[in-house]
Design a protein around this motif. Structure first.
Motif, PDB file in Angstrom:
ATOM      1  N   MET A   1       0.822  -1.208   0.000  1.00 19.30           N
ATOM      2  CA  MET A   1       0.000   0.000   0.000  1.00 19.30           C
ATOM      3  C   MET A   1       0.857   1.258   0.000  1.00 19.30           C
ATOM      4  O   MET A   1       0.505   2.259  -0.634  1.00 19.30           O
ATOM      5  CB  MET A   1      -0.943  -0.005   1.205  1.00 19.30           C
ATOM      6  CG  MET A   1      -2.043  -1.057   1.128  1.00 19.30           C
ATOM      7  SD  MET A   1      -2.985  -1.014  -0.420  1.00 19.30           S
ATOM      8  CE  MET A   1      -3.812   0.564  -0.276  1.00 19.30           C
ATOM      9  N   ALA A   2       1.987   1.224   0.690  1.00 18.29           N
ATOM     10  CA  ALA A   2       2.889   2.380   0.662  1.00 18.29           C
ATOM     11  C   ALA A   2       3.454   2.570  -0.748  1.00 18.29           C
ATOM     12  O   ALA A   2       3.569   3.700  -1.242  1.00 18.29           O
ATOM     13  CB  ALA A   2       4.019   2.195   1.667  1.00 18.29           C
TER      14      ALA A   2
ATOM     15  N   ALA B   1       0.818   3.969  -2.940  1.00 15.42           N
ATOM     16  CA  ALA B   1       0.632   5.389  -2.629  1.00 15.42           C
ATOM     17  C   ALA B   1       1.676   6.248  -3.351  1.00 15.42           C
ATOM     18  O   ALA B   1       1.351   7.292  -3.926  1.00 15.42           O
ATOM     19  CB  ALA B   1       0.721   5.610  -1.121  1.00 15.42           C
TER      20      ALA B   1
ATOM     21  N   THR C   1      -5.283  -5.001  -2.481  1.00 16.76           N
ATOM     22  CA  THR C   1      -5.955  -3.768  -2.080  1.00 16.76           C
ATOM     23  C   THR C   1      -7.096  -4.064  -1.116  1.00 16.76           C
ATOM     24  O   THR C   1      -7.257  -3.391  -0.088  1.00 16.76           O
ATOM     25  CB  THR C   1      -6.485  -3.030  -3.323  1.00 16.76           C
ATOM     26  OG1 THR C   1      -5.405  -2.792  -4.233  1.00 16.76           O
ATOM     27  CG2 THR C   1      -7.113  -1.702  -2.939  1.00 16.76           C
TER      28      THR C   1
ATOM     29  N   SER D   1      -6.759   4.090  -5.758  1.00 17.28           N
ATOM     30  CA  SER D   1      -7.027   5.513  -5.537  1.00 17.28           C
ATOM     31  C   SER D   1      -8.506   5.750  -5.255  1.00 17.28           C
ATOM     32  O   SER D   1      -8.860   6.483  -4.325  1.00 17.28           O
ATOM     33  CB  SER D   1      -6.575   6.331  -6.758  1.00 17.28           C
ATOM     34  OG  SER D   1      -7.220   5.884  -7.940  1.00 17.28           O
TER      35      SER D   1
ATOM     36  N   ALA E   1      -9.340   4.434  -1.864  1.00 16.01           N
ATOM     37  CA  ALA E   1      -8.817   5.320  -0.822  1.00 16.01           C
ATOM     38  C   ALA E   1      -9.674   6.562  -0.659  1.00 16.01           C
ATOM     39  O   ALA E   1      -9.898   7.043   0.464  1.00 16.01           O
ATOM     40  CB  ALA E   1      -7.377   5.716  -1.161  1.00 16.01           C
TER      41      ALA E   1
ATOM     42  N   ALA F   1      -3.661   9.222  -1.362  1.00 21.74           N
ATOM     43  CA  ALA F   1      -2.467   8.369  -1.348  1.00 21.74           C
ATOM     44  C   ALA F   1      -1.702   8.509  -0.036  1.00 21.74           C
ATOM     45  O   ALA F   1      -1.229   7.511   0.526  1.00 21.74           O
ATOM     46  CB  ALA F   1      -1.567   8.715  -2.530  1.00 21.74           C
ATOM     47  N   LEU F   2      -1.565   9.732   0.453  1.00 24.22           N
ATOM     48  CA  LEU F   2      -0.810   9.944   1.689  1.00 24.22           C
ATOM     49  C   LEU F   2      -1.450   9.222   2.867  1.00 24.22           C
ATOM     50  O   LEU F   2      -0.760   8.817   3.806  1.00 24.22           O
ATOM     51  CB  LEU F   2      -0.696  11.443   1.979  1.00 24.22           C
ATOM     52  CG  LEU F   2       0.204  12.237   1.015  1.00 24.22           C
ATOM     53  CD1 LEU F   2       0.114  13.725   1.297  1.00 24.22           C
ATOM     54  CD2 LEU F   2       1.646  11.757   1.122  1.00 24.22           C
ATOM     55  N   ARG F   3      -2.759   9.038   2.818  1.00 24.56           N
ATOM     56  CA  ARG F   3      -3.448   8.327   3.897  1.00 24.56           C
ATOM     57  C   ARG F   3      -3.172   6.827   3.856  1.00 24.56           C
ATOM     58  O   ARG F   3      -3.444   6.117   4.820  1.00 24.56           O
ATOM     59  CB  ARG F   3      -4.955   8.578   3.798  1.00 24.56           C
ATOM     60  CG  ARG F   3      -5.350  10.021   4.077  1.00 24.56           C
ATOM     61  CD  ARG F   3      -6.788  10.279   3.655  1.00 24.56           C
ATOM     62  NE  ARG F   3      -7.730   9.440   4.365  1.00 24.56           N
ATOM     63  CZ  ARG F   3      -8.356   9.788   5.489  1.00 24.56           C
ATOM     64  NH1 ARG F   3      -8.116  10.966   6.028  1.00 24.56           N
ATOM     65  NH2 ARG F   3      -9.220   8.987   6.065  1.00 24.56           N
ATOM     66  N   LEU F   4      -2.624   6.331   2.744  1.00 26.33           N
ATOM     67  CA  LEU F   4      -2.336   4.906   2.616  1.00 26.33           C
ATOM     68  C   LEU F   4      -0.971   4.536   3.187  1.00 26.33           C
ATOM     69  O   LEU F   4      -0.695   3.356   3.381  1.00 26.33           O
ATOM     70  CB  LEU F   4      -2.398   4.480   1.140  1.00 26.33           C
ATOM     71  CG  LEU F   4      -3.738   4.660   0.431  1.00 26.33           C
ATOM     72  CD1 LEU F   4      -3.635   4.144  -1.000  1.00 26.33           C
ATOM     73  CD2 LEU F   4      -4.855   3.943   1.178  1.00 26.33           C
ATOM     74  N   ILE F   5      -0.102   5.511   3.403  1.00 26.17           N
ATOM     75  CA  ILE F   5       1.231   5.234   3.942  1.00 26.17           C
ATOM     76  C   ILE F   5       1.131   5.190   5.460  1.00 26.17           C
ATOM     77  O   ILE F   5       1.016   6.222   6.123  1.00 26.17           O
ATOM     78  CB  ILE F   5       2.246   6.305   3.481  1.00 26.17           C
ATOM     79  CG1 ILE F   5       2.292   6.373   1.954  1.00 26.17           C
ATOM     80  CG2 ILE F   5       3.633   5.986   4.035  1.00 26.17           C
ATOM     81  CD1 ILE F   5       3.189   7.468   1.415  1.00 26.17           C
TER      82      ILE F   5
END
Length: 586
Positions: free
Chosen positions: A155-156, A159, A288, A329, A332, A379-383
């Motif tokens: 996931m990172a 992202a 995912t 995406s 997310a 995307a940033l919320r997936l890291i």
């Protein structure tokens, strides 16, 4: 989201249980909770606003008309909502399968647009058949190879890839490179071409999204962005200043059509390609889905996901689409708005239909930089930095596996990166099987029972007795390791060993190679005048040892149901046994 948030109420009927197994998405919708409605509506509307331009772009990426990208989202939104086991996954056109479709179909079509569309639809049908066949063969278990570190790293990596794909959109500079490093270098070489209004708009949207998340966590930030950004473009005429907008959206709905007229050679080629696309699509789909399930505290059914993906692609093949998988995406974005069920997909479906028929002009002024900012925000919320820290604190090898997956995805592509991580995790599993933990058991001060003498200060073994535990199934890969470490345990005893009792509580099974090695080991101990016995042998294992001749060789009396019974037999042994020899003397 928690498991309780997404699990439908239990009715207790057999019909409901059967429905849950066959159509888990439909069962969830039939037991819908009204408290989910606001989040699902907002998620569906926002995802629809995002997927309209995105799927048009993926249609072009697949070598088709943009309208076919929109057509390819319609069957997945409906079919997965009924068949899918994930309440959050967004299935439809995505970049990897679109690129693979173009690579497979382009050489066969020869520039014929109608033939190209026919081949793409046929390829979608074949991908659907391959996935459905895999579901019928119950191949969903392959998803069990995907461990938590792989999910976190994957996931990172996704992202970062999502963010990379937006650099051109938020800078206004066309970029040819695909990797993050390549795009940054290219952007530096063309920094004079950066479009300031585009960058400012994207930065403002991203800042607004984080501000809303911090101050008003329940507010629909991405949806507000869609409305506000379109209004800003319309009021200040930013499209005339060079800010890219979505532009006119074509009209029309797909019709049912069974592909035909494909030559046998083309069909054979497309079938081989379909296997590869099915593998890539399913890997992406289940990764995912599992990653969001882990974040939300619920579970998915890997085999059901294979069936759902197959059915979705069959639907696309019959409605002039192309192969599809899941979109990280869009999933997310839905997750950021609190999607609770596949109702958000049905809402997105209704919005897309409405846009295609009536509301196309409303999205024409939506700026592409704002679209890029929404993707970056999602995307940033997936890291999950906290999860990386937890893996590092728990076990360094797990942390390294997550990093290898992350950098493998970035350095190669999604499938190769995940494949590398899976291979390494299998090697790690094999290493643990070949070199498992073992223990010599004895008495510890102030503790009842028998314990690993290395774990407790002052623990001692029974003189003349070694009770040895090997914490893994015995097989060809560790048979020699077992023999060597068992002999080392005997040699380490100060008092000559008379009995060796193998505590088999952790040995669930044995293969023929290990059974032969176990018989040879018993004979080696016998030559040293050491009695070999086994305790806590499961019935399945006892049956295997019986068929291998070991029970007859040792005698049934040398198999004890408990460790105390083995210890009692040792204490009652004859005192007239010959003196024990050391292993070296034998």
């Amino acid at each position: 989201m928690t498991a309780a948030d997404t699990r439908p109420p239990q009715t207790g009927s057999n019909a409901s249980g059967l429905l849950g197994r066959l159509l888990p998405g439909l069962e969830r919708l039939l037991h819908y909770r009204i408290g989910w409605l606001r989040s699902d509506l907002l998620a569906g509307i926002t995802v629809a606003a995002y997927l309209v331009p995105q799927c048009m772009a993926y249609g072009e990426l697949a070598g088709l008309e943009p309208i076919q990208g929109l057509w390819a989202i319609l069957p997945p939104l409906l079919l997965y909502a009924v068949l899918g086991s994930s309440p959050q996954l967004s299935v439809g056109p995505e970049s990897t399968t679109a690129v693979m479709t173009a690579a497979a179909v382009g050489p066969l079509a020869g520039g014929d647009a109608a033939g190209y569309a026919l081949l793409a639809s046929t390829l979608a049908l074949l991908v659907g058949l391959v996935c459905c066949l895999g579901a019928w063969l119950r191949l969903g278990f392959l998803a069990d190879l995907l461990s938590k570190p792989i999910l976190v790293g994957y996931m990172a990596g996704v992202a970062v890839i999502m963010i990379t794909g937006q650099i051109s959109r938020i800078s206004g500079v066309p970029l040819a490179a695909e990797s993050l490093a390549g795009q940054l270098l290219e952007l530096m070489r063309h920094q004079g071409e950066i479009h300031p209004p585009t960058v400012l708009l994207a930065a403002g949207v991203l800042g607004f999204l984080f501000w809303v998340q911090r101050r008003f966590p329940q507010a629909p930030g991405p949806l507000l962005v869609v409305l506000l950004a379109s209004s800003v473009v319309g009021v200040f005429h930013l499209d005339r200043a060079g800010v890219a907008v979505i532009g006119p959206i074509p009209a029309g709905l797909p019709s049912l059509a069974v592909p035909g007229g494909i030559t046998t050679s083309n069909l054979t080629y497309l079938l081989s390609t379909a296997v590869g696309i099915a593998l890539v699509g399913y890997s992406d789909n289940v990764l995912t889905a599992r990653a969001f399930a882990a974040r939300g505290g619920y579970r998915i059914d890997a085999n059901q996901e294979l069936l759902a993906l197959g059915t979705v692609n069959l639907g696309n093949g019959l409605f002039q689409g192309f192969p599809v998988s899941s979109s990280g995406s869009r999933t997310a974005i839905g997750d950021s708005l609190g999607s609770r069920s596949q109702l958000f997909s049905l809402v997105a479906f209704a919005v897309v239909i409405t846009v295609l028929l009536f509301l196309r002009p409303l999205l024409a002024l939506f700026p592409k930089p704002a679209l890029g900012a929404i993707v970056i925000y999602a995307a940033l919320r997936l890291i999950d930095v906290a999860e990386f820290r937890r893996l590092r604190q728990f076990k360094r090898s797990e942390f390294r596996l997550a990093l290898i997956t992350l950098f493998g995805v970035l350095a190669t592509d999604l499938l190769i990166g995940v494949g590398l991580a899976v291979a390494l995790s299998m090697l790690d599993l094999l290493a643990r099987l070949m070199r498992p933990h073992d223990a010599v058991l004895g008495s510890a001060p102030n503790l009842a029972g028998l314990h690993d003498v290395n774990d407790w200060k002052g623990a001692t073994t029974v003189p003349g007795l070694v009770i040895y535990r090997y914490d893994a199934p015995l097989c060809f890969a560790n048979a020699e390791n077992f023999r060597r470490r068992a002999l080392e345990a005997i040699a380490a005893e100060e008092t000559p060993v008379e009995w060796f009792v193998l505590n088999a509580e952790a040995i669930a099974e044995v293969d023929i190679t290990a059974a032969d090695a176990l018989r040879d080991f018993a004979e080696e101990l016998q030559r040293c005048h050491i009695t070999f016995a086994m305790a806590r042998v499961k019935q399945d294992l006892y049956g295997l040892l019986e068929r291998a001749g070991i029970v007859e060789r040792l005698g049934p009396e040398r198999f004890f149901p408990t460790l105390p019974s083995a210890l009692a037999a040792f204490n009652a042994r004859s005192q007239n046994r010959p003196a024990s020899l050391s292993i070296g003397d034998a």
